[in-house]
Write a protein that holds these residues in place. Structure first.
Motif, short mmCIF file in Angstrom:
data_model
loop_
_atom_site.label_atom_id
_atom_site.label_comp_id
_atom_site.label_asym_id
_atom_site.label_seq_id
_atom_site.Cartn_x
_atom_site.Cartn_y
_atom_site.Cartn_z
N ILE A 8 -25.38 -75.56 -25.93
CA ILE A 8 -24.62 -76.79 -25.65
C ILE A 8 -25.51 -78.00 -25.87
O ILE A 8 -25.10 -78.98 -26.50
N ALA A 9 -26.74 -77.94 -25.37
CA ALA A 9 -27.67 -79.05 -25.56
C ALA A 9 -27.92 -79.30 -27.04
O ALA A 9 -27.92 -80.46 -27.51
N SER A 10 -28.09 -78.25 -27.79
CA SER A 10 -28.34 -78.37 -29.23
C SER A 10 -27.16 -79.02 -29.94
O SER A 10 -27.36 -79.79 -30.89
N SER A 11 -25.95 -78.73 -29.51
CA SER A 11 -24.77 -79.30 -30.17
C SER A 11 -24.70 -80.81 -30.02
O SER A 11 -23.97 -81.48 -30.78
N PHE A 12 -25.42 -81.37 -29.05
CA PHE A 12 -25.48 -82.82 -28.86
C PHE A 12 -26.73 -83.42 -29.49
O PHE A 12 -27.02 -84.60 -29.26
N GLY A 13 -27.46 -82.63 -30.23
CA GLY A 13 -28.66 -83.14 -30.90
C GLY A 13 -29.85 -83.32 -29.97
O GLY A 13 -30.77 -84.09 -30.29
N ALA A 14 -29.87 -82.60 -28.87
CA ALA A 14 -30.95 -82.76 -27.91
C ALA A 14 -32.24 -82.14 -28.42
O ALA A 14 -32.23 -81.17 -29.19
N LYS A 15 -33.35 -82.71 -27.98
CA LYS A 15 -34.66 -82.09 -28.19
C LYS A 15 -34.90 -81.18 -26.99
O LYS A 15 -34.92 -81.64 -25.83
N ILE A 16 -35.08 -79.90 -27.25
CA ILE A 16 -35.11 -78.89 -26.19
C ILE A 16 -36.53 -78.34 -26.04
O ILE A 16 -37.17 -77.96 -27.02
N PHE A 17 -36.97 -78.30 -24.78
CA PHE A 17 -38.31 -77.79 -24.48
C PHE A 17 -38.20 -76.77 -23.35
O PHE A 17 -37.32 -76.88 -22.48
N ASP A 18 -39.09 -75.79 -23.35
CA ASP A 18 -39.12 -74.79 -22.29
C ASP A 18 -40.25 -75.12 -21.31
O ASP A 18 -41.32 -75.60 -21.70
N PHE A 19 -39.97 -74.83 -20.03
CA PHE A 19 -40.97 -75.06 -18.98
C PHE A 19 -40.87 -73.91 -17.99
O PHE A 19 -39.79 -73.65 -17.44
N LYS A 20 -41.97 -73.24 -17.76
CA LYS A 20 -41.97 -72.14 -16.79
C LYS A 20 -41.85 -72.69 -15.38
O LYS A 20 -42.64 -73.53 -14.95
N TRP A 21 -40.83 -72.23 -14.67
CA TRP A 21 -40.55 -72.74 -13.32
C TRP A 21 -41.66 -72.34 -12.35
O TRP A 21 -42.04 -71.17 -12.25
N ILE A 22 -42.20 -73.32 -11.62
CA ILE A 22 -43.30 -73.08 -10.68
C ILE A 22 -42.95 -73.59 -9.28
O ILE A 22 -43.82 -73.99 -8.52
N ASP A 23 -41.64 -73.59 -8.95
CA ASP A 23 -41.19 -74.04 -7.63
C ASP A 23 -41.62 -75.48 -7.34
O ASP A 23 -42.04 -75.81 -6.22
N ASP A 24 -41.48 -76.34 -8.34
CA ASP A 24 -41.92 -77.73 -8.17
C ASP A 24 -41.08 -78.62 -9.10
O ASP A 24 -41.30 -78.65 -10.30
N PHE A 25 -40.11 -79.33 -8.51
CA PHE A 25 -39.24 -80.17 -9.32
C PHE A 25 -39.98 -81.33 -9.97
O PHE A 25 -39.68 -81.72 -11.09
N SER A 26 -40.95 -81.90 -9.25
CA SER A 26 -41.70 -83.02 -9.83
C SER A 26 -42.47 -82.58 -11.07
O SER A 26 -42.53 -83.31 -12.06
N ALA A 27 -43.06 -81.40 -11.02
CA ALA A 27 -43.80 -80.90 -12.18
C ALA A 27 -42.88 -80.77 -13.38
O ALA A 27 -43.25 -81.17 -14.50
#
Length: 357
Positions: free
Chosen positions: A45-64
């Motif tokens: 869905i993000a790709s269909s809107f032309g978004a730049k998509i990145f992966d981030f490993k979740w570390i229980d920290d929203f600020s990170a």
């Protein structure tokens, strides 16, 4: 030209993401999506809107996660939204005027939260710092806040949020907040947020304990003090900690004299207080009506985070209940009718019942 990015962190948001992106795609210059582990169609869905998509490993920290997302933006400014939020008004010109002023400020959006209370839908509004100049970062593991001394400006940007209806995130949030508290045991804001999670879980004794700790520490002019006092008052009411509630009202009644939510909570508190021991508290009886009339005198306001109707139809309805209990049926009908004229369903039902009698 000053540029603007939409910056989001998401996980398994195929239900909401398209709605959010559709609402802002013509406002922003780029869309940054950081995915923390989706297993559904979120990325498609993000790709269909032309978004730049990145992966981030979740570390229980929203600020990170949020700070990583902000680092991927190449724009001068960043608009931060969650997937269960979406813009509902025509605000592109408002945003552009704000950006082109070239002032170092934080823009605050007005978010409308849909939630369920007493079996019916209610709506609360709050102003949140979401339009950020490049370089501003977040702090806090959960219920994260921006770390900056820049001034804030409230903007005519309306965002609707229905995530409280769709999902229950209290256990997740509570666990993260308790971890945060271990690092900083006297953080008044974290203590407040823990109290809120326990209140949402209907564990009111625990909620009262954390609200009390936060209240003892919170600075007098803290931006969330109003919310803390109102939540604390509802909680001591639920726990029947009446003497504590009386003292809280006496302490805060001048500083929150212009808050309909505070006076609305006072009216409900006085109802329960008096019926808990009529002989002891009957002298406070007039304060029920006075509290709700004060709500109407103030009206619904944008000055504070507020539940829609505390300054109008909800106060009118409770005045109707008050006078019906006293046997003042005509006066009760008058208040019910005014609330019904504002399309409040409970008042409409009550009028129908009274008209059938």
């Amino acid at each position: 030209m000053t540029t603007l990015a939409l910056v989001m962190i998401v996980k398994n948001e195929e239900r909401h993401l398209g709605r959010c992106l559709q609402s802002v795609k013509d406002i922003v210059d780029e869309i940054i999506i950081v995915d923390t582990g989706s297993t559904d169609r979120t990325k498609d869905i993000a790709s269909s809107f032309g978004a730049k998509i990145f992966d981030f490993k979740w570390i229980d920290d929203f600020s990170a996660a949020r700070n990583y997302a902000l680092e991927q933006s190449t724009s001068d400014w960043n608009l931060v939204l969650d997937a269960d939020e979406y813009v509902i008004n025509q605000c592109e010109s408002t945003i552009r005027r704000f950006l082109e002023k070239d002032e170092k400020k934080i823009g605050r959006i007005r978010r409308i939260d849909e939630f369920i209370q007493n079996g019916e839908k209610r709506y609360a509004q709050s102003y949140l710092s979401r339009l950020l100049p490049k370089g501003v970062k977040y702090v806090g593991r959960v219920h994260e806040q921006i770390e900056t001394d820049l001034p804030r400006e409230d903007l005519d940007i309306e965002v609707y949020h229905d995530g409280y209806i769709a999902t229950d995130k209290t256990d997740r949030n509570l666990n993260l907040l308790l971890l945060e508290l271990e690092k900083d045991p006297f953080n008044d804001y974290v203590l407040y947020q823990i109290g809120k999670q326990y209140k949402l879980k209907q564990q009111l004794r625990q909620a009262e304990r954390y609200f009390e700790k936060s209240y003892q520490l919170v600075p007098l002019y803290s931006w969330y003090r109003h919310n803390l006092v109102v939540d604390y008052l509802y909680t001591v009411r639920g726990n029947q900690s009446f003497e504590k509630g009386i003292k809280l009202i006496e302490t805060e009644q001048n500083s929150l004299a212009d808050s309909p939510d505070f006076h609305f909570a006072c009216g409900l508190f006085y109802m329960d207080l008096i019926f808990s021991d009529v002989n002891q508290y009957i002298h406070l009886f007039p304060l029920i009506e006075q509290s709700f009339l004060r709500c109407l005198a103030i009206g619904d306001t944008a000055k504070y985070d507020s539940v829609k109707g505390t300054g109008s139809f909800l106060a009118l309805y409770n005045l109707g209940v008050f006078h019906e209990a006293l046997g003042n049926v005509n006066k009760a009908i008058s208040f019910y009718q005014k609330a019904a004229d504002l399309q409040y369903g409970q008042a409409i039902k009550r009028l129908e019942m009274l008209n059938r009698q």
